[in-house]
Design an enzyme around this catalytic site. Structure first.
Site, PDB file in Angstrom:
ATOM      1  N   ASN A   1     166.911 -47.514  56.271  1.00  0.00           N
ATOM      2  CA  ASN A   1     167.754 -48.205  55.301  1.00  0.00           C
ATOM      3  C   ASN A   1     169.190 -48.425  55.348  1.00  0.00           C
ATOM      4  O   ASN A   1     169.793 -49.569  54.616  1.00  0.00           O
ATOM      5  CB  ASN A   1     166.855 -48.500  53.856  1.00  0.00           C
ATOM      6  CG  ASN A   1     165.426 -48.823  54.030  1.00  0.00           C
ATOM      7  OD1 ASN A   1     165.727 -49.987  54.681  1.00  0.00           O
ATOM      8  ND2 ASN A   1     164.542 -48.363  52.897  1.00  0.00           N
TER       9      ASN A   1
ATOM     10  N   HIS B   1     167.582 -53.059  54.300  1.00  0.00           N
ATOM     11  CA  HIS B   1     166.714 -53.699  54.340  1.00  0.00           C
ATOM     12  C   HIS B   1     166.512 -54.609  55.056  1.00  0.00           C
ATOM     13  O   HIS B   1     165.070 -55.144  55.556  1.00  0.00           O
ATOM     14  CB  HIS B   1     166.697 -54.122  52.954  1.00  0.00           C
ATOM     15  CG  HIS B   1     166.034 -52.676  51.880  1.00  0.00           C
ATOM     16  ND1 HIS B   1     164.636 -52.558  51.489  1.00  0.00           N
ATOM     17  CD2 HIS B   1     166.932 -52.519  50.855  1.00  0.00           C
ATOM     18  CE1 HIS B   1     165.494 -51.469  49.954  1.00  0.00           C
ATOM     19  NE2 HIS B   1     166.521 -51.000  50.407  1.00  0.00           N
TER      20      HIS B   1
ATOM     21  N   GLU C   1     157.252 -46.397  51.922  1.00  0.00           N
ATOM     22  CA  GLU C   1     156.878 -46.708  53.357  1.00  0.00           C
ATOM     23  C   GLU C   1     155.761 -46.238  54.040  1.00  0.00           C
ATOM     24  O   GLU C   1     155.413 -45.678  55.110  1.00  0.00           O
ATOM     25  CB  GLU C   1     158.345 -46.371  54.434  1.00  0.00           C
ATOM     26  CG  GLU C   1     158.244 -43.829  53.727  1.00  0.00           C
ATOM     27  CD  GLU C   1     159.010 -44.841  53.152  1.00  0.00           C
ATOM     28  OE1 GLU C   1     159.920 -43.092  52.815  1.00  0.00           O
ATOM     29  OE2 GLU C   1     159.516 -45.482  52.060  1.00  0.00           O
TER      30      GLU C   1
END
Length: 227
Positions: A116, A121, A151
């Site tokens: 990220n 994102h 995640e």
């Protein structure tokens, strides 16, 4: 409305008809009015019934949508933590009562924050979707697959012992490790596995799988650990 009968004279010859004639216009009009009103009422009832049916269909569709929103992860389309907990508690209760084997697999994406931070994102979200699709294609329909945050994912496997759950986790780990994803960075996952034991309860079961994942992360990542 006419009614008449023949009348003969004393010699037996036909003389005339004797009868009556009544004006029934009002009766006929009233009957026609009632018939038309009945048909109108039936039409109104049918229209109202169809309207209520459409509203019922719309309400059922809305309820399905709301239920899906309440139980499904918006990004990946799999169960969210709330729905997972509901199924999890039911299955643990069955395991205690009927002595069936259930195992729990917990995994997360290694170095996901780095993905990220590096790609944003707009890259991280597709990775989550791609991994979800891979896992979903390689587990049974009776397994419960859920995203439990960020995640982190859970797979609840009924009628599965520790050894079989370990083999499944290894299979999934290898599939992810060898898949080319939409970012240049190599993607791996760490897995924790545990089986529900006689002495376990919901809290201890969850702690064991959490500890096994922690052990996997601290042993180098991209591996499966069992407790």
């Amino acid at each position: 409305s006419d009614r008449g009968v023949p009348f003969n004279d004393p010699e037996g010859n036909f003389a005339c008809y004797i009868g009556s004639c009544i004006d029934v216009t009002e009766q006929v009009e009233a009957r026609e009015y009632l018939r038309e009103r009945d048909e109108h009422l039936k039409l109104l009832v049918n229209e109202r019934t169809a309207e209520l049916k459409q509203k019922q269909i719309a309400m059922e569709e809305l309820n399905r949508t709301l239920e899906k929103q309440a139980t499904t992860d918006a990004l990946t389309g799999i169960y969210n933590r709330m729905k997972f907990n509901e199924i999890f508690e039911q299955l643990v209760a069955q395991a205690i009562r009927y002595k069936i084997n259930i195992s729990l697999i917990m995994f997360d994406i290694d170095n996901f924050k780095l993905i990220n931070d590096t790609y944003g994102h707009q890259a991280g979200d597709p990775i989550l979707k791609e991994i979800t699709k891979l896992i979903h294609e390689n587990i049974r329909h009776i397994d419960t697959f859920a995203r439990c945050g960020g995640e982190e994912f859970m797979i609840l496997t009924p009628h599965t012992d520790e050894e079989s759950a370990f083999k499944l986790a290894e299979k999934l780990r290898e599939i992810i490790r060898t898949t080319k994803f939409s970012v240049e960075q190599h993607i791996t996952c760490s897995f924790g596995v545990t089986q529900f034991k006689d002495r376990d309860n919901i809290d201890s079961f969850l702690k064991q799988v959490d500890d096994s994942l922690y052990r996997s992360k601290h042993a180098g990542k991209d591996r499966v650990e069992v407790i």
